[in-house]
Design an enzyme around this catalytic site. Sequence first.
Site, PDB file in Angstrom:
ATOM      1  N   GLU A   1      34.325  -8.971  84.321  1.00  0.00           N
ATOM      2  CA  GLU A   1      35.571  -8.795  83.581  1.00  0.00           C
ATOM      3  C   GLU A   1      36.443  -7.828  84.381  1.00  0.00           C
ATOM      4  OE1 GLU A   1      35.477  -6.642  79.840  1.00  0.00           O
ATOM      5  OE2 GLU A   1      36.828  -8.124  78.969  1.00  0.00           O
TER       6      GLU A   1
ATOM      7  N   GLY B   1      35.589  -2.744  72.288  1.00  0.00           N
ATOM      8  CA  GLY B   1      35.584  -2.145  73.620  1.00  0.00           C
ATOM      9  C   GLY B   1      34.687  -2.949  74.534  1.00  0.00           C
ATOM     10  N   SER B   2      34.190  -2.287  75.557  1.00  0.00           N
ATOM     11  CA  SER B   2      33.393  -2.995  76.555  1.00  0.00           C
ATOM     12  C   SER B   2      31.982  -3.287  76.029  1.00  0.00           C
ATOM     13  CB  SER B   2      33.293  -2.131  77.812  1.00  0.00           C
ATOM     14  OG  SER B   2      32.665  -0.907  77.482  1.00  0.00           O
ATOM     15  N   THR B   3      31.363  -4.286  76.624  1.00  0.00           N
ATOM     16  CA  THR B   3      29.981  -4.626  76.261  1.00  0.00           C
ATOM     17  C   THR B   3      29.048  -3.453  76.577  1.00  0.00           C
ATOM     18  OG1 THR B   3      30.411  -6.969  76.576  1.00  0.00           O
ATOM     19  CG2 THR B   3      28.111  -6.273  76.753  1.00  0.00           C
TER      20      THR B   3
ATOM     21  N   GLU C   1      33.193  -5.938  68.771  1.00  0.00           N
ATOM     22  CA  GLU C   1      34.101  -6.883  69.444  1.00  0.00           C
ATOM     23  C   GLU C   1      34.141  -6.452  70.902  1.00  0.00           C
ATOM     24  OE1 GLU C   1      35.447  -9.399  68.022  1.00  0.00           O
ATOM     25  OE2 GLU C   1      35.560  -8.931  65.888  1.00  0.00           O
TER      26      GLU C   1
ATOM     27  N   CYS D   1      41.018  -9.018  76.114  1.00  0.00           N
ATOM     28  CA  CYS D   1      39.587  -9.349  76.073  1.00  0.00           C
ATOM     29  C   CYS D   1      39.347 -10.844  76.186  1.00  0.00           C
ATOM     30  CB  CYS D   1      38.977  -8.814  74.784  1.00  0.00           C
ATOM     31  SG  CYS D   1      39.916  -9.299  73.333  1.00  0.00           S
TER      32      CYS D   1
ATOM     33  N   GLY E   1      29.442  -1.002  73.874  1.00  0.00           N
ATOM     34  CA  GLY E   1      28.926  -1.640  72.650  1.00  0.00           C
ATOM     35  C   GLY E   1      27.415  -1.508  72.538  1.00  0.00           C
TER      36      GLY E   1
ATOM     37  N   LYS F   1      38.652   6.790  65.900  1.00  0.00           N
ATOM     38  CA  LYS F   1      38.704   7.434  67.220  1.00  0.00           C
ATOM     39  C   LYS F   1      39.359   6.429  68.170  1.00  0.00           C
ATOM     40  CE  LYS F   1      36.971   7.771  71.258  1.00  0.00           C
ATOM     41  NZ  LYS F   1      38.008   7.852  72.309  1.00  0.00           N
TER      42      LYS F   1
HETATM   43  P1  NAP Z   1      35.545   1.103  76.445  1.00  0.00           P
HETATM   44  O1  NAP Z   1      35.507   1.891  77.694  1.00  0.00           O
HETATM   45  O2  NAP Z   1      34.292   0.441  75.998  1.00  0.00           O
HETATM   46  O3  NAP Z   1      36.101   2.072  75.316  1.00  0.00           O
HETATM   47  C1  NAP Z   1      36.310   1.645  74.010  1.00  0.00           C
HETATM   48  C2  NAP Z   1      36.284   2.834  73.080  1.00  0.00           C
HETATM   49  O4  NAP Z   1      34.965   3.389  73.092  1.00  0.00           O
HETATM   50  C3  NAP Z   1      37.215   3.967  73.503  1.00  0.00           C
HETATM   51  O5  NAP Z   1      37.751   4.571  72.354  1.00  0.00           O
HETATM   52  C4  NAP Z   1      36.272   4.891  74.240  1.00  0.00           C
HETATM   53  O6  NAP Z   1      36.702   6.230  74.328  1.00  0.00           O
HETATM   54  C5  NAP Z   1      35.042   4.774  73.371  1.00  0.00           C
HETATM   55  N1  NAP Z   1      33.813   5.211  74.047  1.00  0.00           N
HETATM   56  C6  NAP Z   1      33.541   5.270  75.371  1.00  0.00           C
HETATM   57  N2  NAP Z   1      32.290   5.744  75.570  1.00  0.00           N
HETATM   58  C7  NAP Z   1      31.769   5.985  74.348  1.00  0.00           C
HETATM   59  C8  NAP Z   1      30.521   6.484  73.887  1.00  0.00           C
HETATM   60  N3  NAP Z   1      29.551   6.839  74.741  1.00  0.00           N
HETATM   61  N4  NAP Z   1      30.332   6.602  72.557  1.00  0.00           N
HETATM   62  C9  NAP Z   1      31.296   6.233  71.676  1.00  0.00           C
HETATM   63  N5  NAP Z   1      32.504   5.787  72.054  1.00  0.00           N
HETATM   64  C10 NAP Z   1      32.735   5.655  73.371  1.00  0.00           C
HETATM   65  O7  NAP Z   1      36.653  -0.052  76.513  1.00  0.00           O
HETATM   66  P2  NAP Z   1      38.158   0.076  76.968  1.00  0.00           P
HETATM   67  O8  NAP Z   1      38.149   0.266  78.446  1.00  0.00           O
HETATM   68  O9  NAP Z   1      38.889   1.037  76.110  1.00  0.00           O
HETATM   69  O10 NAP Z   1      38.709  -1.397  76.594  1.00  0.00           O
HETATM   70  C11 NAP Z   1      38.486  -2.492  77.369  1.00  0.00           C
HETATM   71  C12 NAP Z   1      37.288  -3.286  76.869  1.00  0.00           C
HETATM   72  O11 NAP Z   1      37.485  -3.630  75.495  1.00  0.00           O
HETATM   73  C13 NAP Z   1      37.152  -4.604  77.596  1.00  0.00           C
HETATM   74  O12 NAP Z   1      35.793  -4.838  77.868  1.00  0.00           O
HETATM   75  C14 NAP Z   1      37.677  -5.614  76.586  1.00  0.00           C
HETATM   76  O13 NAP Z   1      37.199  -6.921  76.766  1.00  0.00           O
HETATM   77  C15 NAP Z   1      37.234  -5.013  75.307  1.00  0.00           C
HETATM   78  N6  NAP Z   1      38.028  -5.545  74.183  1.00  0.00           N
HETATM   79  C16 NAP Z   1      37.462  -6.436  73.322  1.00  0.00           C
HETATM   80  C17 NAP Z   1      38.207  -6.975  72.281  1.00  0.00           C
HETATM   81  C18 NAP Z   1      37.623  -7.964  71.311  1.00  0.00           C
HETATM   82  O14 NAP Z   1      38.218  -8.165  70.243  1.00  0.00           O
HETATM   83  N7  NAP Z   1      36.498  -8.563  71.605  1.00  0.00           N
HETATM   84  C19 NAP Z   1      39.540  -6.588  72.120  1.00  0.00           C
HETATM   85  C20 NAP Z   1      40.082  -5.676  73.013  1.00  0.00           C
HETATM   86  C21 NAP Z   1      39.306  -5.144  74.038  1.00  0.00           C
HETATM   87  P3  NAP Z   1      37.434   6.718  75.688  1.00  0.00           P
HETATM   88  O15 NAP Z   1      38.750   6.061  75.665  1.00  0.00           O
HETATM   89  O16 NAP Z   1      37.540   8.169  75.584  1.00  0.00           O
HETATM   90  O17 NAP Z   1      36.582   6.257  76.835  1.00  0.00           O
END
Ligand code: NAP
Length: 499
Positions: A402, A245-247, A268, A302, A250, A192
Site C-alpha cells: 500500500e 488506520g493501517s493493518t 477498518e 484506503c 490494527g 484520538k
Molecule cells: P496509522 O499509522 O495506522 O494510524 C492510524 C491511527 O492510529 C492514528 O490516529 C495513529 O496515531 C494511531 N496509532 C498509531 N500507532 C498506534 C498505537 N501503537 N496504538 C494506538 N494507536 C496508534 O494509519 P494512518 O497512516 O493514519 O492512515 C493510513 C492508513 O489508514 C492506511 O493503511 C489506510 O488504508 C488506512 N485507512 C483505512 C480506511 C478504511 O476504512 N478501511 C480508511 C482510511 C484509512 P498517530 O497519528 O499519532 O500515529
Amino acid sequence: MTTSYTRDYWEKALSALAINGQHFIDGQSVDALSGRTFTRTRPMDGQLGAVLQRGDAADIDRAVASGRAAFASGIWRHKEPLEKKKIMLKWAELIRAHGEELALLETLDVGKPVLASLNVDVRLCADGIQFYGEMIDKMYDEIAPTGPNARALVRKVPLGVIGAITPWNYPMIIDAWKLGPAIAAGNSVVLKPAEQSSLSAIRLAQLAIEAGLPAGVFNVVTGFGEETGKPLALHMDVDMIAFTGSTEVGKLIMGYAAQSNVKRVALELGGKSPLVVFEDADLDAAASAAAWGCFYNSGETCHASTRLIVHRSVQQALIEKIEAVAKSDIALAHPFEPSAQIGALIEKEHMDKVLSMIAAGEKEGARRAFGAEQVMSETGGYYVSPGVFVDLTNDMSLARQEIFGPVLAAIPFETEEEALKIANDTIYGLAGAVFTRDMNRAHRFSEAIHAGTVWINTYDMSNFATPFGGFKQSGFGRDRSVHAIDKYCDYKTIWQQFG
Ligand code: NAP
C-alpha cells in the site's frame, strides 16, 4: 450571492482563522496535564501549522472518566429519542454552517484542496451525523417468541465508552462514521485523531456542545499513537475501540484489547484494490474510473484502485487514456487554487516514503509510463504527480504494498481466470471493480472478487445507505449504513413470567 472561492479569499480567511489545538474533555478546552505540546507542519507549504496538546495516559484517563460519568448518569442515553435526534440534527446543521472554517482547518492539516474539503469532506461529515441522528427515533427493540406465560424482551443497549482512533486521510468523514452511530446508539466517545489531523475533530466537539450534546459524551484527546492511542486501547474502562488506520497498527489494537479487558474491536484497515479491465470494456469509462479511483486525494485513500489489472491487448490504449485524464482533469495545484483537484501529501516523511517505494519499484524493473515524481518543491510543500507503472507482475513491490500516494500499478493478463487470480492475490480485501460489456462476466466476476465493496463499470460510488469495510486483512466491522449501529450495541434479554 454565491461566494467566489479564489486563492485570495482563502488567504484572507486563513489570516482571520482562530485555531484551537487543545484537548476537548468534559465540555471544555483543556491543556495536557503534562503541559507538553507538539507542532504541526502544513503540508501545502511546509510552514508552521498548529500547536497541539501532546496527550498521554493521564489525559486519556481524564477523558474516559468524563465519558463514563456521562454514560452512567444517563444524561444522553436516557434522553427522549426525539430530543436526541434534534440535537444531532442541529449538530449536522452547525457543521454545514461552519463549513468554510472546517474545510480550512482540514486543508491546513492534510493538504487536500480546500474546495474538496468543503464540498466533499464537510458535506459527508454533516450527512453522516444527520443520517444517524435521523435513526434515533426509528430504532425498535424485539419481543422474542415464547410460550403464553412469558415475555422475553430483546433489547439493543449501548456498550458504554467507545474509544475511536482515526487516520489523517479523510479525518472529518471517518470521524463522522464513528461518532454518528456510536453517539446515536447512546454511547460516550473518546476520539484520538491522527497526530497530523486533529483540528477538525476539536472543532466538531465544540460544535456538538453548541448543538446541545451533554458534556462528556464526546471528548477529543490529541497526541501520538504510542502515547495517546495505546493507553486508550489498553484502558480497562473502555468498552470498544473503533479503529481506522493501517493493518500494522490494527493488529496492535487487537493485541491491546486482548491484553486488557477483552474490549470489542472494529477495524477498518488498508487496501490494495484491483480494478480489472477486460478487452471489451468501455475504455473511456475505465480510464476515467482508474485515474480518479487511484489519484483522488493524491492516492491517500484506503480503497484507492491502485492495481489496474488490464487485458494485455488494451493495456497501451488504456494507459494513454488514463494519462490524458490525469493531465487534463486532475489538476495538481496549491490547495487554495480553485482549479486544484489534488493537493499535497500529508507530510515530508510520507512523501519521502512514497518516493522511495517508487525508486525501489524501478530497481525491480517496473517501467514508468508517466508521472510519479516530486513536483512544486519551490512551494515548500510535499507534492507528487500522479503516475503509472506498466507491465508489472503481481509479485512486484509496487503491486503488493500500500503506497498511499498517486501511483498506479498496471498488471496485464490474458484470461479471465488469470485476472481473477491476480485480483484476489493480496492480503487485502477492501474494494475492487470490473469493467466489461459482458454482464454475465461482470456478475460472475464481481461475486468472485473477495472484497467488501465491488463496483461494475464504475468506481467509488457510495452513499450512507451502503456499508463500508473490508475482508481479509482490510479488517472487520462495517462503517456507514444502518448496520454500523450494531457494533456499538449489545443485545440484552429480559425475561418475565406471568400468570
Ligand atoms: P496509522 O499509522 O495506522 O494510524 C492510524 C491511527 O492510529 C492514528 O490516529 C495513529 O496515531 C494511531 N496509532 C498509531 N500507532 C498506534 C498505537 N501503537 N496504538 C494506538 N494507536 C496508534 O494509519 P494512518 O497512516 O493514519 O492512515 C493510513 C492508513 O489508514 C492506511 O493503511 C489506510 O488504508 C488506512 N485507512 C483505512 C480506511 C478504511 O476504512 N478501511 C480508511 C482510511 C484509512 P498517530 O497519528 O499519532 O500515529
